[in-house]
Enzyme design. Structure first.
Site, PDB file in Angstrom:
ATOM      1  N   TRP A 194      36.936 -34.420 -16.247  1.00 28.52           N
ATOM      2  CA  TRP A 194      36.799 -32.960 -16.099  1.00 28.52           C
ATOM      3  C   TRP A 194      35.336 -32.509 -16.124  1.00 28.52           C
ATOM      4  CZ3 TRP A 194      41.239 -31.349 -20.048  1.00 28.52           C
ATOM      5  CH2 TRP A 194      42.455 -31.815 -19.537  1.00 28.52           C
TER       6      TRP A 194
ATOM      7  N   HIS B 222      28.493 -43.688 -15.927  1.00 27.44           N
ATOM      8  CA  HIS B 222      28.875 -42.788 -14.838  1.00 27.44           C
ATOM      9  C   HIS B 222      27.623 -42.458 -14.009  1.00 27.44           C
ATOM     10  CE1 HIS B 222      30.167 -39.261 -12.609  1.00 27.44           C
ATOM     11  NE2 HIS B 222      31.402 -39.694 -12.794  1.00 27.44           N
TER      12      HIS B 222
ATOM     13  N   GLU C  37      32.639 -46.604  -8.343  1.00 28.07           N
ATOM     14  CA  GLU C  37      32.451 -45.247  -7.817  1.00 28.07           C
ATOM     15  C   GLU C  37      31.187 -45.208  -6.963  1.00 28.07           C
ATOM     16  OE1 GLU C  37      34.468 -42.103 -10.387  1.00 28.07           O
ATOM     17  OE2 GLU C  37      32.624 -42.602 -11.429  1.00 28.07           O
TER      18      GLU C  37
ATOM     19  N   GLY D 153      32.075 -36.423  -5.430  1.00 27.45           N
ATOM     20  CA  GLY D 153      31.890 -34.982  -5.270  1.00 27.45           C
ATOM     21  C   GLY D 153      31.491 -34.564  -3.866  1.00 27.45           C
TER      22      GLY D 153
ATOM     23  N   SER E  28      35.854 -38.788  -4.632  1.00 30.21           N
ATOM     24  CA  SER E  28      36.600 -37.903  -3.731  1.00 30.21           C
ATOM     25  C   SER E  28      38.047 -38.339  -3.508  1.00 30.21           C
ATOM     26  CB  SER E  28      35.859 -37.752  -2.392  1.00 30.21           C
ATOM     27  OG  SER E  28      34.610 -37.127  -2.603  1.00 30.21           O
TER      28      SER E  28
ATOM     29  N   GLY F 289      37.524 -36.817 -10.182  1.00 29.61           N
ATOM     30  CA  GLY F 289      36.739 -35.700 -10.694  1.00 29.61           C
ATOM     31  C   GLY F 289      37.358 -34.378 -10.277  1.00 29.61           C
ATOM     32  N   GLY F 290      36.849 -33.809  -9.180  1.00 37.14           N
ATOM     33  CA  GLY F 290      37.257 -32.470  -8.741  1.00 37.14           C
ATOM     34  C   GLY F 290      38.760 -32.252  -8.668  1.00 37.14           C
TER      35      GLY F 290
END
Ligand code: PEP
Length: 252
Positions: A11, A96, A166, A172, A212, A233-234
């Site tokens: 988050w 990250h 990642e 993102g 993504s 994520g998003g």
């Protein structure tokens, strides 16, 4: 060897205490009590206790996005792994790309944080991935080899380690890796893990893809042989998007 798929929601620096709790409850309800898929959420540090309460007794694990490598002391603003454990955290991210690139954390810092996480009895989700420039220069595998090198000290902890591949260019941006690119990188990561920690560790270690992931591409990405889950994520910020990503892994 079969690996339990893991769907994780990062988050980041989003949501309020109230909306974090509501989302955590939504994820817990959606997740139900499956035996075939793991789910964890990574709220902002300040919301950890509230979310811990919201997911208590559910099949959702509580994660933290970062921690300091020291046990305690004069580190204003920082949080130790033991403090995270104390509020119910089970798994912590290390490496990250936003920590590496915005906060300049290098491999030795990532190694120190990872060691602190594991030594505190918490699970480690180690994030690795190349930048666009590194990919275009043909250095993807070299970067992954270097970043995964931190695992060499953690042979005693293999059951508590997962890796999230990642690619930085996919985080993102709305531009996910293709399933082929993801599979290729994951197969390489698994071979590197095998070289460092042995065949058994490589066969059992969950390798998540992040960058993504959304409800349209999750199923195809997760169908790849070496993709054992997703770090999202998003699309993890509301249950309308995150629920279908969970559904990309059968709940049996
Ligand atoms: C992430 O931050 O770990 C991530 C994968 O973000 P997004 O899904 O938004 O690309």
């Amino acid at each position: 060897m079969s690996r339990t798929p893991v769907i994780a929601g990062n988050w980041k620096m989003n949501l309020t205490s109230e909306s974090s709790v509501a989302l955590a409850q939504g994820v817990a309800n959606y997740q139900g009590q499956p035996t075939s898929r793991k789910c964890c959420v990574f709220p902002a540090l300040v919301h950890l206790s509230a979310v811990a309460e919201a997911v208590a007794g559910s099949a959702v694990s509580l994660g933290a996005q970062d921690c300091h490598e020291a046990d305690g002391g004069a580190f204003t603003g920082e949080i130790s792994a033991a403090m995270l454990k104390d509020v119910g955290v089970e798994v912590v991210l290390s490496g990250h790309s936003e920590r590496r690139h915005i906060f300049c954390e290098d491999d030795s810092r990532v190694a120190a944080k990872s060691a602190a996480i594991l030594e505190a009895g918490l699970d480690l989700m180690l994030c690795v991935g190349e930048t666009l420039g590194e990919r275009e220069a043909g250095n993807t595998f070299q970067v992954l080899d270097r970043q995964l090198g931190v695992l060499s000290d953690f042979g005693a902890f293999v059951e508590r380690i997962s890796v999230a591949y990642e690619p930085v260019w996919a985080i993102g941006t709305g531009q996910s890796a293709t399933p082929e690119i993801a599979q290729n990188a994951h197969a390489h990561c698994r071979a590197v893990v095998e070289g460092i920690l042995g065949g058994e560790a490589a066969a059992s270690m969950p390798l998540l893809y992040g960058g993504s992931v959304n409800s349209s591409n999750a199923e195809e990405l997760l169908a790849q042989e070496d993709v054992d889950g997703a770090l999202v994520g998003g699309a993890s910020l509301d249950i309308e998007n995150f629920g279908p990503i969970l559904d990309a892994v059968p709940n049996v």
